[in-house]
Design an enzyme around this catalytic site. Structure first.
Site, PDB file in Angstrom:
ATOM      1  N   HIS A  94       0.852  -1.192   0.000  1.00 17.45           N
ATOM      2  CA  HIS A  94       0.000   0.000   0.000  1.00 17.45           C
ATOM      3  C   HIS A  94       0.884   1.237   0.000  1.00 17.45           C
ATOM      4  O   HIS A  94       1.838   1.321   0.770  1.00 17.45           O
ATOM      5  CB  HIS A  94      -0.914   0.028   1.241  1.00 17.45           C
ATOM      6  CG  HIS A  94      -1.760   1.258   1.282  1.00 17.45           C
ATOM      7  ND1 HIS A  94      -2.939   1.367   0.589  1.00 17.45           N
ATOM      8  CD2 HIS A  94      -1.566   2.452   1.887  1.00 17.45           C
ATOM      9  CE1 HIS A  94      -3.447   2.576   0.782  1.00 17.45           C
ATOM     10  NE2 HIS A  94      -2.642   3.249   1.564  1.00 17.45           N
ATOM     11  N   ASP A 173     -14.925   3.010   7.479  1.00 16.75           N
ATOM     12  CA  ASP A 173     -13.863   3.868   6.965  1.00 16.75           C
ATOM     13  C   ASP A 173     -14.350   4.718   5.798  1.00 16.75           C
ATOM     14  O   ASP A 173     -14.015   5.897   5.692  1.00 16.75           O
ATOM     15  CB  ASP A 173     -12.649   3.041   6.525  1.00 16.75           C
ATOM     16  CG  ASP A 173     -11.600   3.952   5.920  1.00 16.75           C
ATOM     17  OD1 ASP A 173     -11.096   4.815   6.652  1.00 16.75           O
ATOM     18  OD2 ASP A 173     -11.317   3.849   4.711  1.00 16.75           O
ATOM     19  N   ARG A 180     -13.854  13.176   7.188  1.00 11.38           N
ATOM     20  CA  ARG A 180     -12.554  13.782   7.504  1.00 11.38           C
ATOM     21  C   ARG A 180     -12.118  14.723   6.397  1.00 11.38           C
ATOM     22  O   ARG A 180     -11.529  15.769   6.634  1.00 11.38           O
ATOM     23  CB  ARG A 180     -11.508  12.679   7.701  1.00 11.38           C
ATOM     24  CG  ARG A 180     -11.685  11.930   9.001  1.00 11.38           C
ATOM     25  CD  ARG A 180     -10.879  10.652   9.007  1.00 11.38           C
ATOM     26  NE  ARG A 180      -9.480  10.890   8.746  1.00 11.38           N
ATOM     27  CZ  ARG A 180      -8.671  10.028   8.108  1.00 11.38           C
ATOM     28  NH1 ARG A 180      -9.129   8.863   7.683  1.00 11.38           N
ATOM     29  NH2 ARG A 180      -7.420  10.322   7.902  1.00 11.38           N
ATOM     30  N   SER A 195      -7.387   3.897   9.194  1.00 10.65           N
ATOM     31  CA  SER A 195      -8.106   3.862   7.920  1.00 10.65           C
ATOM     32  C   SER A 195      -7.404   2.917   6.943  1.00 10.65           C
ATOM     33  O   SER A 195      -8.020   2.015   6.357  1.00 10.65           O
ATOM     34  CB  SER A 195      -8.166   5.293   7.360  1.00 10.65           C
ATOM     35  OG  SER A 195      -8.495   5.309   6.005  1.00 10.65           O
ATOM     36  N   LYS A 199      -8.569  -1.485   6.112  1.00  5.32           N
ATOM     37  CA  LYS A 199      -8.878  -2.022   4.779  1.00  5.32           C
ATOM     38  C   LYS A 199      -7.919  -3.139   4.408  1.00  5.32           C
ATOM     39  O   LYS A 199      -8.311  -4.158   3.839  1.00  5.32           O
ATOM     40  CB  LYS A 199      -8.817  -0.893   3.745  1.00  5.32           C
ATOM     41  CG  LYS A 199     -10.004   0.061   3.865  1.00  5.32           C
ATOM     42  CD  LYS A 199      -9.876   1.270   2.957  1.00  5.32           C
ATOM     43  CE  LYS A 199      -8.864   2.245   3.455  1.00  5.32           C
ATOM     44  NZ  LYS A 199      -8.908   3.590   2.932  1.00  5.32           N
TER      45      LYS A 199
HETATM   46  N1  URA Z   1      -5.493   6.754   2.669  1.00  6.60           N
HETATM   47  C1  URA Z   1      -6.477   6.129   3.332  1.00  6.60           C
HETATM   48  O1  URA Z   1      -6.968   5.090   2.908  1.00  6.60           O
HETATM   49  N2  URA Z   1      -6.913   6.693   4.474  1.00  6.60           N
HETATM   50  C2  URA Z   1      -6.409   7.827   4.979  1.00  6.60           C
HETATM   51  O2  URA Z   1      -6.837   8.253   6.018  1.00  6.60           O
HETATM   52  C3  URA Z   1      -5.377   8.455   4.271  1.00  6.60           C
HETATM   53  C4  URA Z   1      -4.934   7.897   3.114  1.00  6.60           C
END
Ligand code: URA
Length: 437
Positions: A94, A173, A180, A195, A199
């Site tokens: 990621h 999320d 946010r 967050s 995932k």
């Molecule tokens: N990417 C995400 O998936 N969440 C965040 O809070 C920031 C970047």
């Protein structure tokens, strides 16, 4: 939703007050507030206040870990049993997002060619950084959505799937991230870490490598904050049984020589053909080695799989499995416009954020989730820091279907470069700054 996360109701205002006054939220408070917000029982304005209190007062590690668990529990947690994917260990990567960051495109088929299974649930871009799905959608026919059965079959038969995350994966999320974004609370490290990790953990990977970007084109502008984010996420991976390591990598300058969807696919194909820009190749190989090590496959050298064409074979099968035509010409923008170097000398600075904004203004990115993107739009860079440039020769080529965008893109690039006298050497930091794990 498991019963453990449903057990007790609280008053949202009490939860907000606890965090506002610098206290620690209890496990039941966290479970309840995340679940109740997902169900719509805690109002957006209450969650906004809580997010701001978290941004200002932080969270302890046990709080972040529980918050992450509650976000995972808001949806499905996928399982990828090794025997369902031909005995391959799973590994994913990621990136926290950067300009010209096309690394997932060559990396996923490369790591699959080495024998791992790569389940990549990706997103679309928002703002100045591009999204992996937008890039792949520039390939004629390619579709981002796959069913659960198709996902497992492709992982088993091809070894790599890059697709859209289903709405059932960490729905808390999705809702919270949208909030946010409009309440100035994206930057809270506990919220970013939970967050991203909710995932990735829910996706079912066994090993995870995080590419935490640092610099003008990234979320994290300085190394100390990037390190704190990386350490938090690595610890969350450990808490939830996912072997996780992080690399802090430079995002002061864009990756490669292109920013824009089809332009970046073309550059990724160069890497899969054994060429491509040095920085893209270096980072692809560094992340591939980390993924293979985290998956318990230390002995395999990914550089061989780029050279012998096997990563390209996996790419072609991966694209075709999602109805893309790997042989179809990629879309090209209808109009181009060249911006010349303003002077002779050495390019010592090329600002990632400015290039990202220019690509976005040309139509490569979107301002709102529902906006379309132009497949061919973006910026081609003709030089990177360290290169000698000549005044009047091309420095950038801008690509778009809508030439009325050229002026605003050029304005974004007006202060993007510094050219120093011919004997100057740029003070460049290494591409991989630090490893956390
Ligand atoms: N990417 C995400 O998936 N969440 C965040 O809070 C920031 C970047």
């Amino acid at each position: 939703m498991s019963e453990a996360f449903e057990s007790r109701a609280f008053d949202a205002v009490d939860v907000i007050r606890t965090k506002r006054d610098g206290g620690q939220l209890s496990d039941p408070q966290i479970d309840w507030v995340v679940a109740a917000y997902t169900r719509g029982e805690v109002a957006d304005e209450q969650m906004s206040a809580l997010a701001m209190a978290i941004l200002l007062n932080g969270m302890t590690h046990p709080e972040i870990s529980r918050w992450t668990e509650a976000m995972i529990a808001s949806g499905i947690r996928m399982q990828i049993p090794r025997d369902a994917v031909g005995g391959r260990p799973t590994a994913d990567k990621h990136s926290t997002g950067g300009v010209g960051d096309k690394i997932t495109l060559p990396l996923s088929p490369l790591v699959a060619a080495c024998g791992a299974a790569v389940p990549q649930l990706s997103g679309r871009g928002l703002g100045h950084t591009g999204g992996t799905l937008d890039k792949l959608e520039s390939i004629p026919g390619w579709r981002a959505t796959v069913t659960g059965d198709e996902f497992m079959a492709q992982l088993r038969d091809v070894g790599a799937v890059i697709c859209a995350a289903s709405d059932d994966l960490a729905p808390a999320d999705k809702k919270l991230y949208g909030l946010r974004d409009v309440t100035g609370t994206v930057e809270a490290i506990p919220l970013i870490a939970s967050s991203i990790m909710s995932k990735k953990i829910a996706e079912g990977t066994g090993a995870l490598v995080l590419d935490v970007k640092v610099g003008s084109g990234a979320f994290m502008k300085d190394v100390d904050r990037a390190r704190e984010l990386a350490q938090t996420m690595v610890a969350l991976g450990g808490d939830h049984g996912v072997r996780t390591v992080a690399l802090l990598t430079d995002m002061e300058t864009p990756l490669g020589l292109t920013a824009g969807n089809a332009l970046e696919v073309r550059e990724s194909l160069e890497v899969l053909e054994g060429g491509g820009p040095d920085d893209v190749v270096e980072l692809t190989l560094a992340l591939a080695r980390e993924m293979l090590t985290a998956a318990g496959m230390e002995g395999v050298d990914p550089a061989d799989k780029l050279k012998d064409g096997s990563a390209m074979d996996v790419w072609r099968r991966m694209i075709a499995a999602q109805e893309g035509d790997p042989d179809a010409p990629l879309p090209e923008a209808r109009e181009t416009h060249v911006l010349p170097a303003p002077a002779d000398g050495v390019l010592v600075r090329l600002d990632a954020y400015a290039v990202g904004v220019a690509a976005w203004r040309l139509g490569a990115g979107r301002a709102r989730k529902e906006d379309p993107v132009q497949a061919g739009a973006g910026v081609v860079m003709h030089a990177k820091p360290g290169a000698t440039v000549r005044g009047g020769e091309p420095l950038f080529t801008l690509h778009t279907d809508t030439p009325e965008r050229f002026d605003r893109a050029a304005a974004a690039l007006a202060e993007a470069v510094t050219i120093a006298p011919g004997d100057s050497r740029p003070d460049l930091r290494p591409l991989v700054i630090e490893r956390v794990g």
